[in-house]
Design a protein around this motif. Sequence first.
Motif, PDB file in Angstrom:
ATOM      1  N   PRO A 196       0.795  -1.243   0.055  1.00  0.00           N
ATOM      2  CA  PRO A 196       0.035   0.075  -0.036  1.00  0.00           C
ATOM      3  C   PRO A 196       0.676   1.111   0.026  1.00  0.00           C
ATOM      4  CG  PRO A 196      -0.039  -0.866   2.152  1.00  0.00           C
ATOM      5  CD  PRO A 196       0.812  -1.917   1.246  1.00  0.00           C
ATOM      6  N   HIS A 197       2.271   0.858  -0.090  1.00  0.00           N
ATOM      7  CA  HIS A 197       3.066   2.222  -0.010  1.00  0.00           C
ATOM      8  C   HIS A 197       3.754   2.401  -1.153  1.00  0.00           C
ATOM      9  CE1 HIS A 197       2.461   1.235   4.469  1.00  0.00           C
ATOM     10  NE2 HIS A 197       2.072   2.300   4.471  1.00  0.00           N
ATOM     11  N   GLN A 198       3.254   1.971  -2.454  1.00  0.00           N
ATOM     12  CA  GLN A 198       3.571   2.297  -3.753  1.00  0.00           C
ATOM     13  C   GLN A 198       2.545   2.152  -4.764  1.00  0.00           C
ATOM     14  OE1 GLN A 198       3.731  -0.466  -6.439  1.00  0.00           O
ATOM     15  NE2 GLN A 198       2.194  -0.918  -4.854  1.00  0.00           N
ATOM     16  N   THR A 199       2.722   2.550  -5.757  1.00  0.00           N
ATOM     17  CA  THR A 199       1.756   2.513  -6.657  1.00  0.00           C
ATOM     18  C   THR A 199       1.864   1.430  -7.943  1.00  0.00           C
ATOM     19  OG1 THR A 199       1.674   4.784  -6.741  1.00  0.00           O
ATOM     20  CG2 THR A 199       0.627   3.916  -8.737  1.00  0.00           C
ATOM     21  N   GLY A 200       0.986   0.307  -7.833  1.00  0.00           N
ATOM     22  CA  GLY A 200       0.784  -0.649  -8.599  1.00  0.00           C
ATOM     23  C   GLY A 200       0.353  -0.279 -10.033  1.00  0.00           C
ATOM     24  N   VAL A 201       1.145  -0.689 -11.043  1.00  0.00           N
ATOM     25  CA  VAL A 201       0.684  -0.295 -12.804  1.00  0.00           C
ATOM     26  C   VAL A 201       0.549  -1.534 -13.444  1.00  0.00           C
ATOM     27  CG1 VAL A 201       1.702   1.119 -14.311  1.00  0.00           C
ATOM     28  CG2 VAL A 201       2.624   1.760 -12.184  1.00  0.00           C
ATOM     29  N   GLY A 202      -0.741  -1.513 -13.925  1.00  0.00           N
ATOM     30  CA  GLY A 202      -1.168  -2.494 -14.802  1.00  0.00           C
ATOM     31  C   GLY A 202      -1.238  -2.563 -15.984  1.00  0.00           C
ATOM     32  N   GLY A 203      -1.613  -3.090 -17.060  1.00  0.00           N
ATOM     33  CA  GLY A 203      -1.351  -3.074 -18.368  1.00  0.00           C
ATOM     34  C   GLY A 203      -2.518  -2.809 -19.345  1.00  0.00           C
ATOM     35  N   THR A 204      -2.162  -2.274 -20.657  1.00  0.00           N
ATOM     36  CA  THR A 204      -3.058  -2.064 -21.571  1.00  0.00           C
ATOM     37  C   THR A 204      -2.646  -2.336 -22.883  1.00  0.00           C
ATOM     38  OG1 THR A 204      -2.582   0.209 -22.062  1.00  0.00           O
ATOM     39  CG2 THR A 204      -4.266  -0.123 -20.092  1.00  0.00           C
ATOM     40  N   ASN A 205      -3.545  -2.293 -23.926  1.00  0.00           N
ATOM     41  CA  ASN A 205      -3.366  -2.269 -25.449  1.00  0.00           C
ATOM     42  C   ASN A 205      -3.511  -1.087 -25.972  1.00  0.00           C
ATOM     43  OD1 ASN A 205      -3.891  -2.421 -28.300  1.00  0.00           O
ATOM     44  ND2 ASN A 205      -2.945  -4.543 -28.061  1.00  0.00           N
ATOM     45  N   LEU A 206      -2.428  -0.344 -26.261  1.00  0.00           N
ATOM     46  CA  LEU A 206      -2.354   1.273 -26.558  1.00  0.00           C
ATOM     47  C   LEU A 206      -2.415   1.192 -28.277  1.00  0.00           C
ATOM     48  CD1 LEU A 206      -2.661   4.237 -26.156  1.00  0.00           C
ATOM     49  CD2 LEU A 206       0.003   4.111 -26.203  1.00  0.00           C
ATOM     50  N   GLN A 207      -3.608   1.917 -28.654  1.00  0.00           N
ATOM     51  CA  GLN A 207      -3.546   2.385 -30.223  1.00  0.00           C
ATOM     52  C   GLN A 207      -3.151   3.626 -30.291  1.00  0.00           C
ATOM     53  OE1 GLN A 207      -3.723  -0.379 -32.610  1.00  0.00           O
ATOM     54  NE2 GLN A 207      -3.473  -1.468 -30.608  1.00  0.00           N
ATOM     55  N   VAL A 208      -2.161   4.081 -31.361  1.00  0.00           N
ATOM     56  CA  VAL A 208      -1.678   5.400 -31.648  1.00  0.00           C
ATOM     57  C   VAL A 208      -2.112   5.790 -32.916  1.00  0.00           C
ATOM     58  CG1 VAL A 208       0.347   6.784 -31.511  1.00  0.00           C
ATOM     59  CG2 VAL A 208       0.038   4.797 -30.009  1.00  0.00           C
ATOM     60  N   SER A 209      -2.626   6.830 -33.277  1.00  0.00           N
ATOM     61  CA  SER A 209      -2.713   7.420 -34.623  1.00  0.00           C
ATOM     62  C   SER A 209      -1.471   7.658 -35.139  1.00  0.00           C
ATOM     63  CB  SER A 209      -3.655   8.611 -34.419  1.00  0.00           C
ATOM     64  OG  SER A 209      -2.853   9.800 -34.114  1.00  0.00           O
ATOM     65  N   GLY A 210      -1.822   7.985 -36.516  1.00  0.00           N
ATOM     66  CA  GLY A 210      -0.556   8.321 -37.587  1.00  0.00           C
ATOM     67  C   GLY A 210       0.241   9.713 -37.102  1.00  0.00           C
ATOM     68  N   SER A 211      -0.597  10.492 -36.362  1.00  0.00           N
ATOM     69  CA  SER A 211      -0.106  11.628 -35.970  1.00  0.00           C
ATOM     70  C   SER A 211       0.436  11.725 -34.543  1.00  0.00           C
ATOM     71  CB  SER A 211      -0.873  12.806 -35.932  1.00  0.00           C
ATOM     72  OG  SER A 211      -2.112  12.467 -35.351  1.00  0.00           O
ATOM     73  N   ASN A 212       0.861  10.402 -34.121  1.00  0.00           N
ATOM     74  CA  ASN A 212       1.242  10.064 -32.605  1.00  0.00           C
ATOM     75  C   ASN A 212       0.333  10.653 -31.289  1.00  0.00           C
ATOM     76  OD1 ASN A 212       3.479   8.762 -33.944  1.00  0.00           O
ATOM     77  ND2 ASN A 212       4.796  10.551 -33.724  1.00  0.00           N
ATOM     78  N   THR A 213      -0.882  10.602 -31.751  1.00  0.00           N
ATOM     79  CA  THR A 213      -2.096  11.036 -30.788  1.00  0.00           C
ATOM     80  C   THR A 213      -2.559   9.651 -30.258  1.00  0.00           C
ATOM     81  OG1 THR A 213      -3.418  11.838 -32.457  1.00  0.00           O
ATOM     82  CG2 THR A 213      -1.920  13.252 -31.663  1.00  0.00           C
ATOM     83  N   TYR A 214      -3.367   9.858 -29.002  1.00  0.00           N
ATOM     84  CA  TYR A 214      -4.164   8.853 -28.653  1.00  0.00           C
ATOM     85  C   TYR A 214      -5.324   8.423 -29.554  1.00  0.00           C
ATOM     86  CZ  TYR A 214      -6.515   6.174 -24.763  1.00  0.00           C
ATOM     87  OH  TYR A 214      -7.330   5.165 -24.192  1.00  0.00           O
TER      88      TYR A 214
END
Length: 735
Positions: free
Chosen positions: A412-430
């Motif tokens: 509880p004294h740190q931040t747990g980081v989970g995972g996703t599948n990220l798709q990025v546009s051709g202009s390097n935006t979300y």
Amino acid sequence: MRPRSLALAAAIAVLPLTAVSLGVSTAQAATPNAAPRVALPNTVNPAVAHSEKKGDVPAAQQISVSVSLKLRDTDALDHFLTAVETPGAPEYGRYLTPEQFTARFGPTQAAVDQVRTYLAQQGLTVTGVSANRQVVNAHGTAAQVSQAFGTHESSYLDPQLQRAFFANDAAASIPSDLATVVQGVSGLDNHAVRKNRLAKPNAAANAAAPNAVTPATPAPNAANAANAAPSGMSPAQYTGAYNLTKTGADGTGTTVALWEFDGYKSSNLTTYDAQYGLSGPAVSTVSVDGAAYDSAPGQGQGEVELDSEIVRGAAPKATQLVYEAPNSDQGEIDMANKIVTDNRVSVVSISWGSCEPDTTASSMTAVDNAFKQAAAQGISIFSASGDDGSRDCTRSTSGSTVKAVDFPASSPHQTGVGGTNLQVSGSNTYSSESAWSTAGGGVSTVFAKPSWQTGTGVSGTMRTVPDVSSNADPQSGFAIYTAGAWQVYGGTSAAAPLWSGYAAQFNQKAKAAGQPVLGEAGPRLYSVANSSAYGSVFHDVTTGANQDFSAKAGYDQVTGWGSPVADALTTALLGGSTTPPSGGCTAAQLISNGGFESGTAAPWTTSSGVVDNSASEPAHSGSWKAWLNGYGSAHTDTLSQTVSIPAGCASAKLTFWLHIDTAETGTTAYDKLTVQANSTTLATYSNANAAAGYVQRTLDLTSFAGQTVTIKFTGTEDSSLQTSFVIDDVALNVN
């Protein structure tokens, strides 16, 4: 423990482990000290219950142990850890130095001496004591260790992993007079050796069977031929998608620690930098317990180089210190304590872990105690949540049938980081994001839910994992240069350093704004997530699932609150656009520096000379107070501070001690003190209210719940005969 698997452009394969022979000899003579003894709970490795006993450990075999000592005044420590992350609390942002932490909460020197004396009496050699006095390291023969801790050391074979190891058969014990100072002991087994599950892409196999991988040992020449150019996600893509390019920060002036059990080659890191036009301080190594991997890195090399390259991409100007420790319980504990006592970093990235059921609980407690010190010192820790979904023991002794989470992500004294599948546009935006199907997440069986872990989707009484997430799916993996070749890696191993890079960016911005560093991130991230800003500061991932939990609106046990919208999140955390929570109220005191004992005005805004420690007008308590007016000529003084009152608060009371000293006579109000909340006048006092001492005043601000309020004291004095308005010990209590 193991590094969070560097999931590649296909699913990960388990690297088989070969059982090694372990000598068996006649039984040790376990003859505990005759004094009354107390058992130390949680000191038997869980693997013992699932393994085959093969015999005794040779009595003369050397064993190293770490004796962890208890922290002191833990209730006060818990209060401090809450207050130091609570805006408006007197302690907010006033982090401790390692020396201050040890003096207030660490074990005493007398406790250390007591433990050292006992170990020496049992024939063990004390090899070191951590600078914060939390750990005493020693070594001796198996017979000496058995006598000191009332144990019997046996050799075992883990049938799940086909791995030989030694361990104590039953809980360790110590003399009762040590029980008040000793937390636990680690090193009585060597089962928890962290193994890298690194798998390399196989183009042919992937084409035929996208979910298949081949276990591999490093083959740099072949890899170079197959991966001469980078593929996978570039820094421009992931920093663009998460708006890391819009924060106006690059990590300048910050330092990030990488928590590692293997080494790296600087040449690989510089190749990565050159490919993407990145530059920053050279990466350097900090050895723990003599670990020296860099001349010949092992199978964990890809992990270390992944961590460094992702941090470089996210925060290129941040300094990186690679802490390298022996791959053991003792090594991990010593690394945790060295990082906090060195106090050279403000962020720690962790991509190594183990499932809770297969980790000795006393070792987890020892590491978590060091994490408490990190939180008290303002150090943020981000840990990978694991790559086996909600069945974190899949590649461990307990197996895939057990629902489990990963440690240290469950602390509880740190931040747990989970995972996703990220798709990025051709202009390097979300473009879009979904949960990665094997992102670690679930419910801890060891740690209770911290008070700050609240909000839509949060339930139960135990700590849930993860807290946040970012790209980890190997199918949307990162371009990484390691072992002389370009690879595509994913896994929550990549998500933790990405968030660590963001924290470095934030700390740079906070320093420039004169605000505290991020510190323990959980309380502040959850506060923002529970505010009206949530939809603009996080990408809420609502599709996808792991084995037992689905992504959904708000918090979930696959992606936490989601991935960062870095520029908006930074603004919110700095107070620029965050409104108070729409519901709920934690009892708190919101005024900072209410007694003025810092000797400076901050965070008050005042006219010149108001904060004062002269003897002419004594303080109500301490030495400092706010002294408005008293000049005997036309003059105006002001004192103000801005706070946010949560919407769910049923009571908000402003209190302060006021002394009025005047040369005026009669009942006519010539000189006045006005108290305001925003533009509303709450009260007015004058020379007619003069008294010999201080009087406590109480004003009701409950009607301002849900608002950001500027509390302002304004003193006005006419052209003759002084009136002094002296204010001290200001507080705004809400509940």
